[in-house]
Design a protein around this motif. Structure first.
Motif, PDB file in Angstrom:
ATOM      1  N   GLU A 188       0.870  -1.167   0.000  1.00 54.08           N
ATOM      2  CA  GLU A 188       0.000   0.000   0.000  1.00 54.08           C
ATOM      3  C   GLU A 188       0.910   1.219   0.000  1.00 54.08           C
ATOM      4  N   VAL A 189       0.760   2.045  -1.015  1.00 52.89           N
ATOM      5  CA  VAL A 189       1.670   3.161  -1.233  1.00 52.89           C
ATOM      6  C   VAL A 189       0.869   4.457  -1.293  1.00 52.89           C
ATOM      7  N   ILE A 190       1.368   5.468  -0.589  1.00 56.38           N
ATOM      8  CA  ILE A 190       0.763   6.800  -0.630  1.00 56.38           C
ATOM      9  C   ILE A 190       1.827   7.768  -1.137  1.00 56.38           C
ATOM     10  N   VAL A 191       1.474   8.531  -2.148  1.00 57.03           N
ATOM     11  CA  VAL A 191       2.398   9.484  -2.760  1.00 57.03           C
ATOM     12  C   VAL A 191       1.811  10.885  -2.616  1.00 57.03           C
ATOM     13  N   ARG A 192       2.615  11.790  -2.079  1.00 56.67           N
ATOM     14  CA  ARG A 192       2.225  13.201  -2.086  1.00 56.67           C
ATOM     15  C   ARG A 192       3.364  13.962  -2.750  1.00 56.67           C
ATOM     16  N   THR A 245       9.392 -11.697  -0.513  1.00 59.03           N
ATOM     17  CA  THR A 245       7.932 -11.779  -0.552  1.00 59.03           C
ATOM     18  C   THR A 245       7.483 -12.877  -1.497  1.00 59.03           C
ATOM     19  N   VAL A 246       6.427 -13.554  -1.096  1.00 57.47           N
ATOM     20  CA  VAL A 246       5.848 -14.634  -1.893  1.00 57.47           C
ATOM     21  C   VAL A 246       4.437 -14.254  -2.301  1.00 57.47           C
ATOM     22  N   THR A 247       3.952 -14.889  -3.355  1.00 52.23           N
ATOM     23  CA  THR A 247       2.631 -14.549  -3.869  1.00 52.23           C
ATOM     24  C   THR A 247       1.553 -15.530  -3.428  1.00 52.23           C
ATOM     25  N   ASP A 248       1.966 -16.620  -2.805  1.00 52.24           N
ATOM     26  CA  ASP A 248       0.999 -17.632  -2.380  1.00 52.24           C
ATOM     27  C   ASP A 248       1.576 -18.368  -1.181  1.00 52.24           C
ATOM     28  N   HIS A 249       0.743 -18.656  -0.185  1.00 52.18           N
ATOM     29  CA  HIS A 249       1.226 -19.320   1.030  1.00 52.18           C
ATOM     30  C   HIS A 249       1.819 -20.698   0.754  1.00 52.18           C
ATOM     31  N   ARG A 250       1.432 -21.310  -0.333  1.00 53.07           N
ATOM     32  CA  ARG A 250       1.964 -22.642  -0.653  1.00 53.07           C
ATOM     33  C   ARG A 250       3.461 -22.605  -0.925  1.00 53.07           C
ATOM     34  N   TRP A 251       3.978 -21.437  -1.340  1.00 47.40           N
ATOM     35  CA  TRP A 251       5.409 -21.330  -1.603  1.00 47.40           C
ATOM     36  C   TRP A 251       6.219 -21.330  -0.314  1.00 47.40           C
ATOM     37  N   THR A 252       5.600 -21.174   0.828  1.00 47.76           N
ATOM     38  CA  THR A 252       6.333 -21.141   2.095  1.00 47.76           C
ATOM     39  C   THR A 252       6.454 -22.523   2.731  1.00 47.76           C
ATOM     40  N   THR A 253       5.940 -23.540   2.073  1.00 49.57           N
ATOM     41  CA  THR A 253       5.936 -24.902   2.613  1.00 49.57           C
ATOM     42  C   THR A 253       6.656 -25.840   1.652  1.00 49.57           C
ATOM     43  N   ASP A 254       7.372 -26.790   2.187  1.00 44.95           N
ATOM     44  CA  ASP A 254       8.029 -27.802   1.359  1.00 44.95           C
ATOM     45  C   ASP A 254       6.982 -28.844   0.974  1.00 44.95           C
ATOM     46  N   THR A 255       6.320 -28.623  -0.147  1.00 47.14           N
ATOM     47  CA  THR A 255       5.235 -29.514  -0.569  1.00 47.14           C
ATOM     48  C   THR A 255       5.751 -30.899  -0.948  1.00 47.14           C
ATOM     49  N   GLU A 256       6.998 -30.994  -1.391  1.00 50.71           N
ATOM     50  CA  GLU A 256       7.555 -32.315  -1.716  1.00 50.71           C
ATOM     51  C   GLU A 256       7.652 -33.168  -0.454  1.00 50.71           C
ATOM     52  N   VAL A 272       4.741  -9.649  -5.262  1.00 47.07           N
ATOM     53  CA  VAL A 272       3.665  -9.186  -4.393  1.00 47.07           C
ATOM     54  C   VAL A 272       2.346  -9.586  -5.038  1.00 47.07           C
ATOM     55  N   THR A 273       1.349  -9.829  -4.221  1.00 48.15           N
ATOM     56  CA  THR A 273       0.052 -10.247  -4.751  1.00 48.15           C
ATOM     57  C   THR A 273      -0.667  -9.092  -5.423  1.00 48.15           C
ATOM     58  N   ARG A 274      -0.451  -7.909  -4.902  1.00 47.61           N
ATOM     59  CA  ARG A 274      -1.132  -6.733  -5.433  1.00 47.61           C
ATOM     60  C   ARG A 274      -0.427  -5.504  -4.874  1.00 47.61           C
ATOM     61  N   VAL A 317      -3.681 -12.477   2.758  1.00 47.04           N
ATOM     62  CA  VAL A 317      -3.946 -13.913   2.834  1.00 47.04           C
ATOM     63  C   VAL A 317      -5.337 -14.318   2.394  1.00 47.04           C
ATOM     64  N   ASP A 318      -6.268 -13.404   2.406  1.00 50.09           N
ATOM     65  CA  ASP A 318      -7.640 -13.827   2.139  1.00 50.09           C
ATOM     66  C   ASP A 318      -8.286 -13.165   0.931  1.00 50.09           C
ATOM     67  N   ALA A 319      -7.536 -12.342   0.229  1.00 46.96           N
ATOM     68  CA  ALA A 319      -8.063 -11.657  -0.958  1.00 46.96           C
ATOM     69  C   ALA A 319      -9.410 -10.994  -0.668  1.00 46.96           C
ATOM     70  N   ALA A 320      -9.522 -10.388   0.505  1.00 47.03           N
ATOM     71  CA  ALA A 320     -10.781  -9.775   0.930  1.00 47.03           C
ATOM     72  C   ALA A 320     -10.953  -8.360   0.399  1.00 47.03           C
ATOM     73  N   GLY A 321     -10.024  -7.878  -0.381  1.00 46.57           N
ATOM     74  CA  GLY A 321     -10.158  -6.536  -0.916  1.00 46.57           C
ATOM     75  C   GLY A 321      -9.200  -5.579  -0.250  1.00 46.57           C
ATOM     76  N   ASP A 322      -9.183  -4.382  -0.776  1.00 46.44           N
ATOM     77  CA  ASP A 322      -8.241  -3.390  -0.297  1.00 46.44           C
ATOM     78  C   ASP A 322      -8.882  -2.430   0.693  1.00 46.44           C
ATOM     79  N   MET A 323      -8.103  -1.461   1.148  1.00 49.99           N
ATOM     80  CA  MET A 323      -8.587  -0.489   2.130  1.00 49.99           C
ATOM     81  C   MET A 323      -9.737   0.339   1.579  1.00 49.99           C
TER      82      MET A 323
END
Length: 176
Positions: free
Chosen positions: A53-57, A88-99, A124-126, A150-156
């Motif tokens: 989340e970025v604010i520019v003035r 930074t990761v784009t999905d929580h699955r990348w933080t786990t050793d799925t193998e 970044v996800t967004r 984590v939940d894609a619930a929308g932005d501020m």
């Protein structure tokens, strides 16, 4: 309020003259390092997808021809420093050793298939970026927050819109 938040990186004012980009990029790097030093104990390793989340003035009297495109501010100046610095990761699955999960016979590993494309692992996800109006006799700034996504619930802004709609409905109900 934005400038005083310890949870935001204040990376300085955008460059407005030729050759100013290098100094601004250096300021971004310095502020990323300072933020990491202050908060690394809490955010390392990052185990959730992250948005920005970025604010520019802009600084007062910034010519309209020099105003930066908001997307370019994030893509050119911020993401190249933030993504590798924070991992930074784009999905929580990348933080786990799925193998390892698969080898253990975990049903969770099966439910996570298919994995996102490998090229999307780091990033970044967004990002959301807003430009505030310049204020006479006040410096310009760029303020950045890393936010869990984590939940894609929308932005501020969507959250603000929902609250305003709820408030409106309450007022209308009371008026009836």
């Amino acid at each position: 309020m934005t400038m005083d938040s310890p949870l935001r990186m204040q990376v300085g004012s955008l460059p407005v003259t030729s050759g100013g980009s290098a100094a601004f990029k250096e300021s971004v790097s310095t502020q990323i390092a300072a933020f990491q030093e202050r908060w690394n104990w809490l955010i390392s390793p990052l185990v959730v997808p992250v948005g920005l989340e970025v604010i520019v003035r802009p600084a007062p009297r910034t010519p309209a021809a020099v105003l930066h495109d908001l997307d370019n501010i994030v893509r050119d100046y911020l993401i190249p420093g933030i993504v590798p610095s924070f991992g930074t990761v784009t999905d929580h699955r990348w933080t786990t050793d799925t193998e390892k999960l698969k080898l253990s016979g975990s049903k969770l590993a099966k439910s996570w298939e298919p994995m996102p494309p490998a090229g999307t692992r780091v990033g970044v996800t967004r990002y959301e970026v807003w430009r505030l109006p310049a204020i006479e006799d006040a410096p310009g700034f760029v303020s950045v927050a890393l936010v869990a996504d984590v939940d894609a619930a929308g932005d501020m802004m969507e959250a603000a819109d929902r609250r305003i709609a709820e408030w409106r409905e309450t007022i209308l109900r009371k008026a009836r």
